[in-house]
Design an enzyme around this catalytic site. Sequence first.
Site, PDB file in Angstrom:
ATOM      1  N   SER A 260       0.837  -1.201   0.000  1.00 37.99           N
ATOM      2  CA  SER A 260       0.000   0.000   0.000  1.00 37.99           C
ATOM      3  C   SER A 260       0.867   1.244   0.000  1.00 37.99           C
ATOM      4  O   SER A 260       2.068   1.195   0.256  1.00 37.99           O
ATOM      5  CB  SER A 260      -0.907  -0.003   1.230  1.00 37.99           C
ATOM      6  OG  SER A 260      -0.118   0.308   2.369  1.00 37.99           O
ATOM      7  N   LYS A 261       0.211   2.361  -0.259  1.00 43.09           N
ATOM      8  CA  LYS A 261       0.864   3.666  -0.221  1.00 43.09           C
ATOM      9  C   LYS A 261       1.556   3.865   1.134  1.00 43.09           C
ATOM     10  O   LYS A 261       2.656   4.382   1.214  1.00 43.09           O
ATOM     11  CB  LYS A 261      -0.235   4.710  -0.437  1.00 43.09           C
ATOM     12  CG  LYS A 261       0.202   6.119  -0.494  1.00 43.09           C
ATOM     13  CD  LYS A 261      -0.987   7.011  -0.760  1.00 43.09           C
ATOM     14  CE  LYS A 261      -1.381   7.731   0.500  1.00 43.09           C
ATOM     15  NZ  LYS A 261      -2.375   8.782   0.310  1.00 43.09           N
ATOM     16  N   ARG A 262       0.872   3.423   2.178  1.00 36.33           N
ATOM     17  CA  ARG A 262       1.422   3.592   3.532  1.00 36.33           C
ATOM     18  C   ARG A 262       2.724   2.803   3.729  1.00 36.33           C
ATOM     19  O   ARG A 262       3.623   3.252   4.426  1.00 36.33           O
ATOM     20  CB  ARG A 262       0.390   3.174   4.589  1.00 36.33           C
ATOM     21  CG  ARG A 262      -0.514   4.313   5.006  1.00 36.33           C
ATOM     22  CD  ARG A 262      -1.418   3.892   6.147  1.00 36.33           C
ATOM     23  NE  ARG A 262      -2.195   2.706   5.815  1.00 36.33           N
ATOM     24  CZ  ARG A 262      -3.295   2.719   5.091  1.00 36.33           C
ATOM     25  NH1 ARG A 262      -3.766   3.854   4.643  1.00 36.33           N
ATOM     26  NH2 ARG A 262      -3.948   1.604   4.812  1.00 36.33           N
ATOM     27  N   GLY A 264       4.938   2.296   1.501  1.00 37.07           N
ATOM     28  CA  GLY A 264       5.992   3.087   0.873  1.00 37.07           C
ATOM     29  C   GLY A 264       6.488   4.155   1.828  1.00 37.07           C
ATOM     30  O   GLY A 264       7.691   4.323   2.033  1.00 37.07           O
ATOM     31  N   TYR A 272       3.727   4.981  -5.978  1.00 39.50           N
ATOM     32  CA  TYR A 272       3.044   5.550  -7.142  1.00 39.50           C
ATOM     33  C   TYR A 272       4.037   5.751  -8.297  1.00 39.50           C
ATOM     34  O   TYR A 272       5.238   5.912  -8.076  1.00 39.50           O
ATOM     35  CB  TYR A 272       2.433   6.905  -6.789  1.00 39.50           C
ATOM     36  CG  TYR A 272       1.197   6.818  -5.912  1.00 39.50           C
ATOM     37  CD1 TYR A 272       0.539   5.599  -5.701  1.00 39.50           C
ATOM     38  CD2 TYR A 272       0.668   7.952  -5.307  1.00 39.50           C
ATOM     39  CE1 TYR A 272      -0.595   5.537  -4.911  1.00 39.50           C
ATOM     40  CE2 TYR A 272      -0.466   7.888  -4.510  1.00 39.50           C
ATOM     41  CZ  TYR A 272      -1.088   6.672  -4.317  1.00 39.50           C
ATOM     42  OH  TYR A 272      -2.222   6.607  -3.537  1.00 39.50           O
TER      43      TYR A 272
END
Length: 505
Positions: A260-262, A264, A272
């Site tokens: 997930s973005k988190r 990263g 992204y």
Amino acid sequence: MQDNVRVRFAPSPTGGLHLGGVRTVLFNYLFARQNGGKFILRIEDTDQTRYVPGAEEYIQDCLKWCGIVPDEGPEQGGPYGPYRQSERKAMYRDYAERLVHDGYAYYAFDTPEELDQKRKEVPNFQYGHAFRKEMRNSLSLPHEEVRQLIESGTPYVIRIRMPEDETVTFTDLIRGEVSFQTSQSDDKVLLKADGMPTYHLAVVVDDYLMKITHAFRGEEWLPSAPVHLLLWKYLGWEEEMPRWAHLPLILKPDGNGKLSKRDGARLGFPVYAMNWTDPASGELTPGFREIGFLPEAFINMLAMLGWNDGTDQEIFSVDELVGRFSLGRVNKAGAKFDYEKAKWFNTEWIKKLEGPKLTQLVAIELRKAGVEVSDDQQLSTVIELVKDRCHLLPDFVAQSAYFFRAPDTYDLGAVKPKWTDAKEEFFKAFSGLLLSNKGLSAQELEEKFKEMTQERGFKIGDVMLPYRIMLVGGKFGPAVFDITRLIGEDEAVSRINKALEAIKS
Ligand code: GLU
């Protein structure tokens, strides 16, 4: 080679583009190119509550950065447009009504309050066969009342009537035969009260109208497949249904769940494709492009997340991928993301990338850091010298800025304590030698330097390290005489003088 292949990437413009989304784009694109088919971009923006301004342009920019240009899409146009679902709104209602007419769907008049109430009363409430008779819809209410409600303008949605206990089966191109029990799914809304279709109706209608032959999408959409399959069947289009492939998830580095973005943010790497700034909160999520990835490397790395060609080869250009890619070799299991490996791909592509393109990209990085480069020829020579040490594009700044400007600071910790007047004399003499022997090659310079070292009774290391620090500021960089040659004698002498001041101060 398959005939008339038409595939699509169908993102919802709700925010940044996750690397898994770009991998979906890539697999679609490779398959289209392999088969001489068409790759279509369709913007699925029917959920107005999740719409984020700027997200569509951002998606288009990401595709451009990756070098993937759709054959048909909102920008390109094409024979099956419009390619934004919000602009196709008027097309969907008829299909939903047809489903109601044929008994596969129904009108539901429940208000949000009534639905909330039911959810409170029934834990894990599902609007489906078990409860639909207790709700306010065209299956539970008398025909006349339904007619009156509609005529008086009462808001309603249209829901699919999921069969109570059927097995729905299809053959996924990656997973093989997949079966679902219809009782597991609720009666999904197909058309909302505002007349907009939901994803489920729109995806089926548009895949049909756009003559999509193959639908590749992330594994997270697998649970929706039975609803879609039934819609294809109920609308009488089973023969034209695309072949499905649900691509494996991209997992966290430890393999525990979807990346997930988190993750990263937590682990310090981008998730992204490009930087994304949320327009509401102003929050910036970093992207692979801005962190310094080459699109060639990004694409190559994504291709290898869940696929290989059966050999040890790991470096592939897009053209090679078009030749080698096959869905049959895509793994069913999720692929763990490994940032060190991603950087390895970038390092390899930096080494591989030919002249002018890399020169241009590095010049941009240097300019961002305030280093102006006027001589492209000199820059490309510098790049050749340092590129083996660069993993990300900004690394070129640290590795090459000193070719274009004198260092501001010096790492003198190891030099100062051992400094002597004799060393200062050495460098003054070497400066004189440089100025009176202009144009020597790097090798000749090295020979002269070594001769002078011996004449003055130094070991080579005594003066070589200080010389490096004088030129670049620290203990790094390529061969010191290559640097001297490139910056020229005058600049080398001026740096020696500047550094001598720093050493003595
Ligand atoms: N709109 C869906 C998404 O955002 C598309 C899923 C599909 O390809 O069917 O990913």
